[in-house]
Design a protein around this motif. Structure first.
Motif, PDB file in Angstrom:
ATOM      1  N   ASN A   1      29.715  10.375  29.640  1.00 12.93           N
ATOM      2  CA  ASN A   1      30.179  11.253  30.706  1.00 12.93           C
ATOM      3  C   ASN A   1      30.764  10.500  31.890  1.00 12.93           C
ATOM      4  O   ASN A   1      31.049  11.100  32.920  1.00 12.93           O
ATOM      5  CB  ASN A   1      29.024  12.137  31.178  1.00 12.93           C
ATOM      6  CG  ASN A   1      28.587  13.090  30.090  1.00 12.93           C
ATOM      7  OD1 ASN A   1      29.231  14.094  29.836  1.00 12.93           O
ATOM      8  ND2 ASN A   1      27.500  12.753  29.406  1.00 12.93           N
TER       9      ASN A   1
ATOM     10  N   LYS B   1      25.093  14.990  33.658  1.00  8.06           N
ATOM     11  CA  LYS B   1      24.750  13.923  32.721  1.00  8.06           C
ATOM     12  C   LYS B   1      25.304  12.579  33.197  1.00  8.06           C
ATOM     13  O   LYS B   1      24.694  11.534  32.948  1.00  8.06           O
ATOM     14  CB  LYS B   1      25.276  14.266  31.330  1.00  8.06           C
ATOM     15  CG  LYS B   1      24.586  15.466  30.690  1.00  8.06           C
ATOM     16  CD  LYS B   1      25.157  15.757  29.314  1.00  8.06           C
ATOM     17  CE  LYS B   1      24.451  16.946  28.675  1.00  8.06           C
ATOM     18  NZ  LYS B   1      25.024  17.284  27.353  1.00  8.06           N
ATOM     19  N   ALA B   2      26.453  12.608  33.863  1.00 13.64           N
ATOM     20  CA  ALA B   2      27.012  11.364  34.402  1.00 13.64           C
ATOM     21  C   ALA B   2      26.061  10.747  35.404  1.00 13.64           C
ATOM     22  O   ALA B   2      25.850   9.524  35.416  1.00 13.64           O
ATOM     23  CB  ALA B   2      28.365  11.637  35.043  1.00 13.64           C
TER      24      ALA B   2
ATOM     25  N   GLY C   1      33.718  14.959  31.111  1.00 14.12           N
ATOM     26  CA  GLY C   1      32.335  14.541  31.277  1.00 14.12           C
ATOM     27  C   GLY C   1      31.548  15.584  32.043  1.00 14.12           C
ATOM     28  O   GLY C   1      32.100  16.318  32.867  1.00 14.12           O
ATOM     29  N   ASP C   2      30.270  15.651  31.784  1.00 10.84           N
ATOM     30  CA  ASP C   2      29.361  16.542  32.494  1.00 10.84           C
ATOM     31  C   ASP C   2      28.837  15.786  33.716  1.00 10.84           C
ATOM     32  O   ASP C   2      28.144  14.771  33.567  1.00 10.84           O
ATOM     33  CB  ASP C   2      28.217  16.945  31.563  1.00 10.84           C
ATOM     34  CG  ASP C   2      27.235  17.897  32.220  1.00 10.84           C
ATOM     35  OD1 ASP C   2      26.946  17.747  33.415  1.00 10.84           O
ATOM     36  OD2 ASP C   2      26.718  18.778  31.507  1.00 10.84           O
TER      37      ASP C   2
END
Length: 684
Positions: free
Chosen positions: A355, A88-89, A84-85
């Motif tokens: 994410n 973005k999370a 996950g980024d």
């Protein structure tokens, strides 16, 4: 990393999370698939190799050998973890927070606690994590006199707990939050977490779960272990470990009752992997790994690689056409899928969450290839498994490269698919599924709310009798939907029709004998003559279908006129066409019975497809009906297939010609289930 929590009495050093990979590596080494006996359908033993770090090289798939032993190449490289980024999370959590913090918001308890798990793992706004725990506490029944004391409302706008499984779903996440992030929580949040866990133990104590309810039983095992150990209550943890051992004894004798369930195999693995990674007691961790190994082996046996899916008949499917479900979170990381699936949608607070992978990675534990690849390498293979104590609770599945056929001798629930055919070489191709329907819902798109407030597409549950030998099957379905013997009897006015559907992929050529058959529209369907042999072909694979018997209901009497057989195209949005047998066009007042004979084949060019059609059309088959007794027979490829059943008494009088019922799980006639779980048959 210091993971000590001064508010818990748990002092076990295994809480240092960095230690578990080495422990699991040693446990895996003792749990590998035993070397199979030599034979045409058995893979050869692997050559010795120097072990690698973590899981040893001895866990690599055995070299295939013998007839039909060509290897199956994984669809994609195995994925070590869900990625996950973080930026973005944070945005995804912010979107969820906007909903959670809105006055009067309607959110589910799973979403509230999942938000807390993901936010805490990222160290994102600790005050908001504390707010989520306060919100969850407000959804918990805190009345000591209440029968649901300690349980949770499934949705925040409900007046009381309705779905009692909420106790286990919530406790699962509370346990994950504790093992992953308790050191990151503020003191007030940590105290609230302990209060939630203590009351949830009471909620689970008041919620009785039966052993065949596999996913909730295993979830409860993790919850009791995790919460008991977190709160220093060894008797609670004892209960969780004892339940896991009890499930292993039960499953060694009966198989997995929620068999081949593409949603619930994922839920099962969540619980088993969490126990294997985070439980304090070595025997409990080892038992969880043995259970996970059996589940992975059963899944590998039923895996239809060309469609990136579990093939065959299955319990509890929410995807009538494609058989997708939550288990794909695990098959993606195993490298069995060509495309990354959605992580999962159930329970989240509405927003993107691609994410947010803290829970996914908490429950991530890769299966050694030795658990799965020797089985997947055997093509074709015939898989037979128990999923209950009675002989009818048996599932049989023939798996080829581009074709598969699976049947079950009984239904577990209103969500089962008791006959499933796979054709073709793409996950974009729907499956062929035979089932009875009373709501005009041939593709499982019309969901209705049940007493638990969940919306599901439910179909009818007929009496079933099946025999399957390799790539062909004879199956009987019979039901009086409003009769006294009906399972899951519908309410007044719930049924609007009585139909049997066979879904057919749009990609398939459909033949009637030696001519292509064109479908009609719902208002003007194409009519198929009774008993006409039909064929569906995709590429080099084909399925043959003969409806040997189908009747219409008749004013409360069994055995009315023959049911009309229709071939219908509902439009491209439907993604499949359908063969529909019309038993009644209104609420049914009597019984209807269907007998179908089906066969699959692959490796067919035009000439061999024509020969396949001729052989099937010319083979002897028929049905005799005397009162409530149905006698059906078909000249099978290896031996005659025969069914005799009293449909009113729901008694199987004779099942002949099918695969032998296994001790637990067989692949090409070899018992592999007891190699994994046999030790539990002898345990007290």
């Amino acid at each position: 990393m210091n993971t000590t929590d001064k508010n818990t009495t748990d002092k076990n050093p295994r809480r240092a999370l960095g230690a578990w990979p080495l422990l699991l590596a040693s446990l895996f080494a003792s749990l590998l698939l035993p070397a199979p006996a030599a034979g045409a359908d058995a893979p050869a033993a692997p050559a010795p190799a120097a072990p690698a770090a973590g899981i040893g090289a001895s866990d690599a798939p055995a070299a295939p050998g013998g007839a039909g032993g060509a290897a199956v190449t994984p669809a994609a490289p195995a994925q070590p973890l869900w990625q996950g980024d973080p930026g973005k999370a944070a945005a995804e959590l912010e979107a969820q927070w906007q909903t959670l913090s809105r006055p009067g918001a309607r959110v589910g308890i799973r979403g509230v606690l999942r938000f807390a798990v993901e936010a805490a793992a990222l160290g994102w706004h600790p005050a908001r994590v504390e707010h989520a725990l306060e919100f969850a506490r407000g959804m918990q029944d805190l009345d000591p006199a209440s029968p649901t004391h300690g349980n949770f409302r499934w949705y925040s706008d409900q007046p009381r707990p309705v779905d009692l499984n909420a106790a286990e779903f919530a406790a699962q996440l509370l346990g994950v939050l504790h093992v992953q992030s308790r050191a990151r929580l503020a003191p007030a949040a940590r105290a609230r977490l302990r209060e939630l866990m203590a009351a949830a133990i009471e909620g689970m104590a008041r919620h009785q779960v039966k052993l065949p309810y596999t996913n909730i039983w295993l979830k409860k095992c993790w919850c009791l272990i995790a919460l008991g150990e977190a709160l220093g209550r060894p008797a609670v943890a004892d209960d969780g470990y004892a339940r896991l051992a009890e499930w292993l004894r039960f499953t060694a004798a009966n198989g997995i009752c929620e068999f081949n369930a593409v949603t619930y195999y994922g839920t099962d693995l969540d619980s088993l992997n969490l126990i294997a990674k985070h439980a304090a007691r070595p025997e409990g961790r080892a038992n969880a790994l043995k259970a996970a190994r059996y589940l992975w082996t059963a899944a590998a046996a039923d895996w239809f690689a060309a469609g990136d899916r579990l093939g065959g008949a299955n319990a509890r499917s929410y995807d009538y056409l494609f058989g997708h479900g939550y288990f794909e979170c695990f098959t993606w990381t195993a490298g069995w899928l060509r495309a990354r699936p959605d992580i999962e949608n159930a329970g989240w607070i509405g927003s993107d969450h691609d994410n947010l992978a803290a829970f996914r990675n908490a429950a991530h534990l890769p299966a050694p290839p030795g658990w799965t690849e020797p089985v997947r390498a055997q093509i074709p293979r015939t898989v037979v498994q128990r999923w209950g104590a009675t002989p009818a609770r048996t599932a049989t599945h023939w798996v080829g490269r581009h074709a598969g056929l699976g049947t079950s001798g009984e239904a577990y629930s209103r969500e089962d698919r008791a006959l499933v055919i796979d054709l073709g070489g793409s996950p974009a191709i729907p499956q062929l599924t035979l089932f009875m329907d009373g709501r005009g819902d041939p593709f499982g798109t019309k969901k209705v709310k049940g007493a638990d407030a969940h919306a599901k597409a439910l179909h009818l549950v007929p009496f079933i009798a099946s025999v399957q030998r390799g790539p062909e099957a004879l199956q009987l379905l019979s039901l009086a939907p409003l009769g006294p013997a009906a399972r899951f009897k519908p309410g007044p006015g719930e049924l609007s029709c009585f139909l049997t559907h066979l879904t057919i992929p749009r990609e398939a050529e459909v033949w009637a004998g030696d001519a292509r058959l064109r479908p009609g529209a719902p208002a003007k369907p194409a009519i198929v003559p009774p008993g006409a042999p039909l064929f569906a072909r995709i590429g080099d694979a084909a399925a043959a279908i003969r409806i040997l018997y189908a009747d219409a209901t008749a004013a409360g009497r069994s055995g009315g006129r023959p049911a009309e057989i229709q071939f219908i195209d509902d439009g491209r949005a439907a993604k499949a066409r359908r063969l529909t047998l019309v038993h009644d066009t209104a609420e049914p007042k009597g019984r209807a019975t269907v007998v179908a004979w089906l066969r699959v084949a692959e490796g067919l060019d035009d000439a061999s497809f024509a020969a396949f059609r001729r052989a099937f059309a010319g083979a002897a088959a028929g049905v005799e009906k005397k009162g409530a007794v149905i006698k059906a027979a078909a000249a099978g490829l290896a031996a005659p297939l025969r069914i005799e059943a009293d449909v009113e008494k729901q008694e199987r009088l004779l099942l002949e010609g099918g695969e032998p019922r296994p001790a637990l799980l067989t692949v090409n006639g070899r018992e592999i289930g007891l190699e994994i779980l046999g030790e539990f048959l002898a345990r007290p």
